[in-house]
Design an enzyme around this catalytic site. Structure first.
Site, PDB file in Angstrom:
ATOM      1  N   HIS A 174     -10.467   7.075   1.432  1.00 57.55           N
ATOM      2  CA  HIS A 174      -9.081   6.921   0.971  1.00 57.55           C
ATOM      3  C   HIS A 174      -9.011   5.819  -0.075  1.00 57.55           C
ATOM      4  CE1 HIS A 174      -9.587   3.787   3.985  1.00 57.55           C
ATOM      5  NE2 HIS A 174      -8.650   3.116   3.332  1.00 57.55           N
ATOM      6  N   HIS A 181     -17.550   2.955   0.455  1.00 64.82           N
ATOM      7  CA  HIS A 181     -17.037   1.751   1.125  1.00 64.82           C
ATOM      8  C   HIS A 181     -17.403   1.729   2.609  1.00 64.82           C
ATOM      9  CE1 HIS A 181     -13.793  -1.062   2.586  1.00 64.82           C
ATOM     10  NE2 HIS A 181     -14.333  -1.732   1.583  1.00 64.82           N
ATOM     11  N   HIS A 210     -10.656   0.766  -2.779  1.00 73.32           N
ATOM     12  CA  HIS A 210     -12.048   0.773  -2.324  1.00 73.32           C
ATOM     13  C   HIS A 210     -12.991   1.440  -3.326  1.00 73.32           C
ATOM     14  CE1 HIS A 210     -10.409  -0.440   1.484  1.00 73.32           C
ATOM     15  NE2 HIS A 210      -9.871   0.730   1.788  1.00 73.32           N
ATOM     16  N   ASP A 222      -4.569  -0.850  -1.653  1.00 76.71           N
ATOM     17  CA  ASP A 222      -5.854  -0.709  -0.998  1.00 76.71           C
ATOM     18  C   ASP A 222      -6.750  -0.072  -2.075  1.00 76.71           C
ATOM     19  OD1 ASP A 222      -6.967  -1.121   1.636  1.00 76.71           O
ATOM     20  OD2 ASP A 222      -7.036   1.055   1.936  1.00 76.71           O
ATOM     21  N   LYS A 259      -7.061  -5.057  -2.825  1.00 79.03           N
ATOM     22  CA  LYS A 259      -7.868  -5.592  -1.711  1.00 79.03           C
ATOM     23  C   LYS A 259      -8.814  -4.523  -1.190  1.00 79.03           C
ATOM     24  CE  LYS A 259      -4.175  -4.311   1.391  1.00 79.03           C
ATOM     25  NZ  LYS A 259      -4.866  -3.201   2.070  1.00 79.03           N
ATOM     26  N   CYS A 316      -2.144  -2.512   7.628  1.00 86.95           N
ATOM     27  CA  CYS A 316      -2.034  -3.455   6.519  1.00 86.95           C
ATOM     28  C   CYS A 316      -0.768  -4.308   6.559  1.00 86.95           C
ATOM     29  CB  CYS A 316      -2.210  -2.717   5.201  1.00 86.95           C
ATOM     30  SG  CYS A 316      -3.930  -2.153   5.045  1.00 86.95           S
ATOM     31  N   ASP A 330       0.785  -1.256   0.000  1.00 86.56           N
ATOM     32  CA  ASP A 330       0.000   0.000   0.000  1.00 86.56           C
ATOM     33  C   ASP A 330       0.811   1.296   0.000  1.00 86.56           C
ATOM     34  OD1 ASP A 330      -1.932  -1.958   0.222  1.00 86.56           O
ATOM     35  OD2 ASP A 330      -2.796  -1.236   2.091  1.00 86.56           O
TER      36      ASP A 330
HETATM   37  C1  VGL Z   1      -4.718   0.896   5.666  1.00 84.85           C
HETATM   38  C2  VGL Z   1      -6.263   1.860   7.059  1.00 84.85           C
HETATM   39  C3  VGL Z   1      -7.250   1.708   6.130  1.00 84.85           C
HETATM   40  C4  VGL Z   1      -3.305   0.464   5.445  1.00 84.85           C
HETATM   41  C5  VGL Z   1      -5.703   0.711   4.704  1.00 84.85           C
HETATM   42  O1  VGL Z   1      -2.877   0.343   4.272  1.00 84.85           O
HETATM   43  O2  VGL Z   1      -2.594   0.255   6.458  1.00 84.85           O
HETATM   44  N1  VGL Z   1      -5.019   1.451   6.842  1.00 84.85           N
HETATM   45  N2  VGL Z   1      -6.956   1.131   4.939  1.00 84.85           N
HETATM   46 ZN    ZN Z   2      -8.414   1.079   3.357  1.00 83.24          ZN
END
Ligand code: VGL
Ligand code: ZN
Length: 211
Positions: free
Chosen positions: A87, A59, A55, A53, A112, A157, A15
């Site tokens: 995000h 979401h 979405h 990540d 994901k 993550c 990510d």
């Molecule tokens: C993440 C919060 C929400 C991450 C992803 O990549 O750590 N954290 N979505």
């Molecule tokens: Zn996320």
């Protein structure tokens, strides 16, 4: 300690997306500091996997979807869910990988959290603890037995992915200085305890032999 990656080792870059960098919608403190470190070690790995990540609008993990306060926690079908600022919306600049992250050699980019009603911190198993992303199967088919995780965020993550990698039977390392954390209410310390208890090994990038 020194580690030489082999054909059965993969670097998994978690990510490293614009929304998690300074100025992004869910900026991780100093998040951009991981990029040079990752770029310096990735040439040493024969196998490179990148995650995003990713979405849809509306979401379930977005505070805006529930009219909730950002960073509060709501109970949803699969358990407690942190209400994040919007995000990494699919096909937006915020969801794109960092411009200066070197990904030319990546064989797989896996996304994901694509299901509107299901979040996923882990690159392996989504938040319902049942829906697989397919990553474990991919790695096994490629005869990869050892994974090294880097990226954002250490306590979400990266940690969830590392613990699931261990549970799936991979020899799992987190390269600490190539990660940065969100650290919400002690989540970083808790994540390291959970990772250590699961058998994740904590190393530094200078332990990796340069190719
Ligand atoms: C993440 C919060 C929400 C991450 C992803 O990549 O750590 N954290 N979505
Ligand atoms: Zn996320």
């Amino acid at each position: 300690m020194s580690i030489t990656p082999t054909n059965s080792s993969a670097l998994i870059i978690i990510d490293v997306q614009n929304d998690f960098l300074p100025g992004g919608a869910l900026a991780v403190n100093d998040g951009d500091a991981v990029i040079d470190i990752i770029n310096s070690i990735s040439p040493s790995f024969p196998n490179l996997v990148v995650t995003q990540d990713w979405h849809p609008k509306g979401h379930i993990s977005f505070a805006s979807t529930h009219d909730a306060e950002a960073f509060s926690v709501r109970e949803v079908e699969y358990g407690p869910q942190v209400m994040w600022p919007d995000h990494c919306v699919q096909a937006t600049h915020g969801g794109a990988l960092a411009d200066n992250l070197q990904t030319d050699r990546a064989q797989l980019i896996i996304r994901k959290g694509c299901n509107i009603g299901l979040d996923s911190y882990s690159a392996f198993i989504e938040a319902d603890k049942a829906t697989s992303t397919g990553l474990a199967g991919y790695l096994r088919m490629r005869k990869i037995s050892e994974v090294f995780l880097v990226g954002l965020a250490t306590d979400f993550c990266v940690a969830f992915s590392a613990i699931d990698a261990c549970t799936a039977g991979f020899d799992t390392y987190v390269i600490e200085d190539a990660c940065r954390a969100i650290d919400l209410d002690g989540s970083l310390a808790a994540a390291w305890k959970d990772m250590t208890d699961a058998g994740v090994k904590r190393i530094a990038s200078d332990h990796i032999d340069v190719a």
